[in-house]
Enzyme design. Structure first.
Site, PDB file in Angstrom:
ATOM      1  N   HIS A  78       0.800  -1.290   0.104  1.00 47.58           N
ATOM      2  CA  HIS A  78       0.136  -0.073  -0.156  1.00 47.58           C
ATOM      3  C   HIS A  78       1.020   1.110   0.210  1.00 47.58           C
ATOM      4  CE1 HIS A  78      -3.911  -2.034   1.773  1.00 47.58           C
ATOM      5  NE2 HIS A  78      -3.586  -2.818   0.975  1.00 47.58           N
ATOM      6  N   GLU A  80       0.934   4.063   1.730  1.00 47.51           N
ATOM      7  CA  GLU A  80       1.423   4.207   3.185  1.00 47.51           C
ATOM      8  C   GLU A  80       2.267   3.523   3.739  1.00 47.51           C
ATOM      9  OE1 GLU A  80      -3.315   4.553   3.332  1.00 47.51           O
ATOM     10  OE2 GLU A  80      -1.732   3.328   2.280  1.00 47.51           O
ATOM     11  N   CYS A 108      -6.505   2.178   5.520  1.00 40.32           N
ATOM     12  CA  CYS A 108      -7.239   0.781   5.832  1.00 40.32           C
ATOM     13  C   CYS A 108      -6.446   0.478   7.404  1.00 40.32           C
ATOM     14  CB  CYS A 108      -6.944  -0.200   5.022  1.00 40.32           C
ATOM     15  SG  CYS A 108      -5.268  -0.892   4.938  1.00 40.32           S
ATOM     16  N   CYS A 111      -2.558  -0.146   7.336  1.00 39.08           N
ATOM     17  CA  CYS A 111      -1.982   1.084   7.182  1.00 39.08           C
ATOM     18  C   CYS A 111      -2.095   1.887   8.818  1.00 39.08           C
ATOM     19  CB  CYS A 111      -2.389   1.807   6.168  1.00 39.08           C
ATOM     20  SG  CYS A 111      -1.873   0.814   4.476  1.00 39.08           S
TER      21      CYS A 111
END
Length: 193
Positions: A78, A80, A108, A111
């Site tokens: 992801h 992040e 999410c 993260c």
């Protein structure tokens, strides 16, 4: 008496150790534009357009990332996490005390947990994620008082631009005939209700 005052001083030091100064709205917009550029680059390799930038307490960029799940065939790639890894490498340690993460989409649960674990001081995000957001939409992991660290949050910076980028990515991929009882969600897909 001396021991009591020493304890109260340490409580104040420990409670503020990870806090940085929240960046102002103008600076947040500038960094969000950089995150949007990073997000747009994710589309080139078929990934959901999410971009992230880590800003050090002195205002310099120390890490950036974009979604690379499709590109790397890695479910944890992801934006992040990519940005946090880059920042940790730049700073030479996993503690990102005083740093701010700027990201185009609400993090999410994975993260959000990484933000808490890395001791990031502040989070700035653009669009809400009503299906998986773990900062304001579904959960509030980054400010949960049961966790050892809490993150300051600035929500909705350039939210319309961030949502428009996501909508433009998903619109051609989400053809679903309109059904009775379905409504259009925030990014142009359909939700069954």
């Amino acid at each position: 008496m001396v021991a009591l005052s020493t304890i109260s001083v340490w409580r104040r030091v420990l409670s503020t150790r990870h806090r940085g100064r929240m960046i102002d709205a103008t600076t947040a917009e500038r960094w969000m534009r950089a995150a949007l550029e990073e997000a747009a680059a994710a589309v080139d390799h078929g990934d959901v357009p999410v971009g992230a930038i880590v800003v050090a307490p002195d205002g310099t960029e120390v890490g950036r990332g974009r979604n690379r799940r499709e590109q790397l065939a890695d479910p944890t790639a992801h934006a992040e996490l990519e940005a946090l890894r880059a920042a940790a490498a730049t700073l030479g340690g996993w503690r990102l005390d005083g740093c701010t993460l700027v990201v185009t989409l609400e993090p999410c649960p994975m993260c959000a947990g990484a933000l808490v674990q890395s001791r990031v001081a502040a989070l700035v995000f653009g669009a809400d994620d009503p299906k998986a957001g773990a900062v304001t939409s579904l959960f509030d992991l980054v400010r949960d008082p049961r966790l050892p660290h809490r993150v300051e949050v600035l929500r909705g910076v350039l939210a319309a631009d961030c949502a428009a980028l996501l909508r433009s990515f998903f619109a051609p991929r989400r053809y679903t005939p309109r059904r009775q009882g379905a409504r259009v969600d925030e990014w142009g897909g359909l939700e069954n209700r």
